[in-house]
Design an enzyme around this catalytic site. Sequence first.
Site, mmCIF file in Angstrom:
data_model
loop_
_atom_site.group_PDB
_atom_site.id
_atom_site.type_symbol
_atom_site.label_atom_id
_atom_site.label_comp_id
_atom_site.label_asym_id
_atom_site.label_seq_id
_atom_site.Cartn_x
_atom_site.Cartn_y
_atom_site.Cartn_z
ATOM 1 C CG ASP A 1 -7.984 4.181 -4.197
ATOM 2 O OD1 ASP A 1 -9.225 4.141 -4.283
ATOM 3 O OD2 ASP A 1 -7.234 3.516 -4.935
ATOM 4 C CD GLU B 1 -2.923 -1.000 -0.022
ATOM 5 O OE1 GLU B 1 -2.922 0.028 -0.722
ATOM 6 O OE2 GLU B 1 -3.643 -1.982 -0.278
ATOM 7 C CE1 TYR C 1 -6.608 2.714 -0.365
ATOM 8 C CE2 TYR C 1 -4.251 2.873 0.036
ATOM 9 C CZ TYR C 1 -5.329 2.239 -0.537
ATOM 10 O OH TYR C 1 -5.129 1.093 -1.252
#
Length: 350
Positions: free
Chosen positions: A137, A36, A119
């Site tokens: 996102d 991520e 996020y």
Amino acid sequence: MKLEEIIKPLLSWYEENKRDLPWRREPTPYHVWVSEIMLQQTRVEAVKGYYERFLTALPQIEDLAACPENKLLKLWEGLGYYNRVKNMQKAAKEIVLKYGGELPADYEEILELPGIGSYTAGAISSIAYGLKKPAVDGNVLRVLSRITENGEDILKQSVKRRVEQELEAVMPADRPGAFNQSLMELGAVVCIPNGMAKCQVCPVQHLCSARAHGTVLEYPKKAAKKQRRIEEKTVLLIQNGQEYAVCRRPDKGLLAGLYEFPNMDGWLTEEEVIRAVEALKLMPLHIKNAGEAKHIFSHVEWHMKGYVVRVASTEKRAGNLLFIDKKESKGKYPIPSAFSAYRKYIEEDE
DNA sequence: AAATCGGGGGG
DNA sequence: CCCCCAGATTT
């Protein structure tokens, strides 16, 4: 239309169509975290190679916490946004100290870690721990702005916060990770940007307001970006036999802590370059034009002119310059892509 | 709220 | 050329 209507069609579609991505093979908290962070503002295809190499070099959080900075930046070299990996190491050290080397299974605690915003905290919480937290996102904002025909600027934090609240309220408690990824996956492969959305194969086309009204191309709305400033630079490829000069950039600001070829603001003539080299207590023997190059960052452009300068010196250091051996230094010093046009001048003999 | 922080791929 | 990308942090 009620937002929760998208859940079942999205989950079904995702199970059938999800891509085989490296970080989906063994989604441990650490693996999800690394992926991520790398994927922030970065395309999947660009990340794949970095991801494999990074986890091979640093298979555990303890390895990341203990990694020397130059090696760490080398693993990130070319990926950009280098604070991402520095913050990840800060977080790794915290995790070792406070959590015994394991990411905590708690959204709020994850969110406290350096480099992890709403996020990424949501992605780790939902994908690795099965917690009911959204991961909003750019994909998710684009998809939902089209489904609901919401004309608000998706770059505004207030819009993102409200979407997070709305999603959290309706998310399926049993499969939060799959749901978050289904929204992102849809945005990545079907509801794609730049007006070429593949609505014919979209599992929620019957729920999409923009599709119904033929306004898909108008979403999402985004505020106009301000234009970049231009910086002119003169880049020196200073050679001394088998050695060439680099210097370390400051600890803060653009490309912080990375190495670069010595350079100065503005475009200098050959005569000015020779004087500048002499001012570094080096003896220039020969100068040669190395051509022009342009590098574009998010908010600034570098317009560079390069010169190869052969010097005579027995010093390893001159000012803040560091002379490093062409062969011995291979792979040790992280140098950003901005200088890629000039690397060839120091990789081989002229 | 606006600015900063990288780099590359695709229209 | 311009766009945008599995954003976060600082100002």
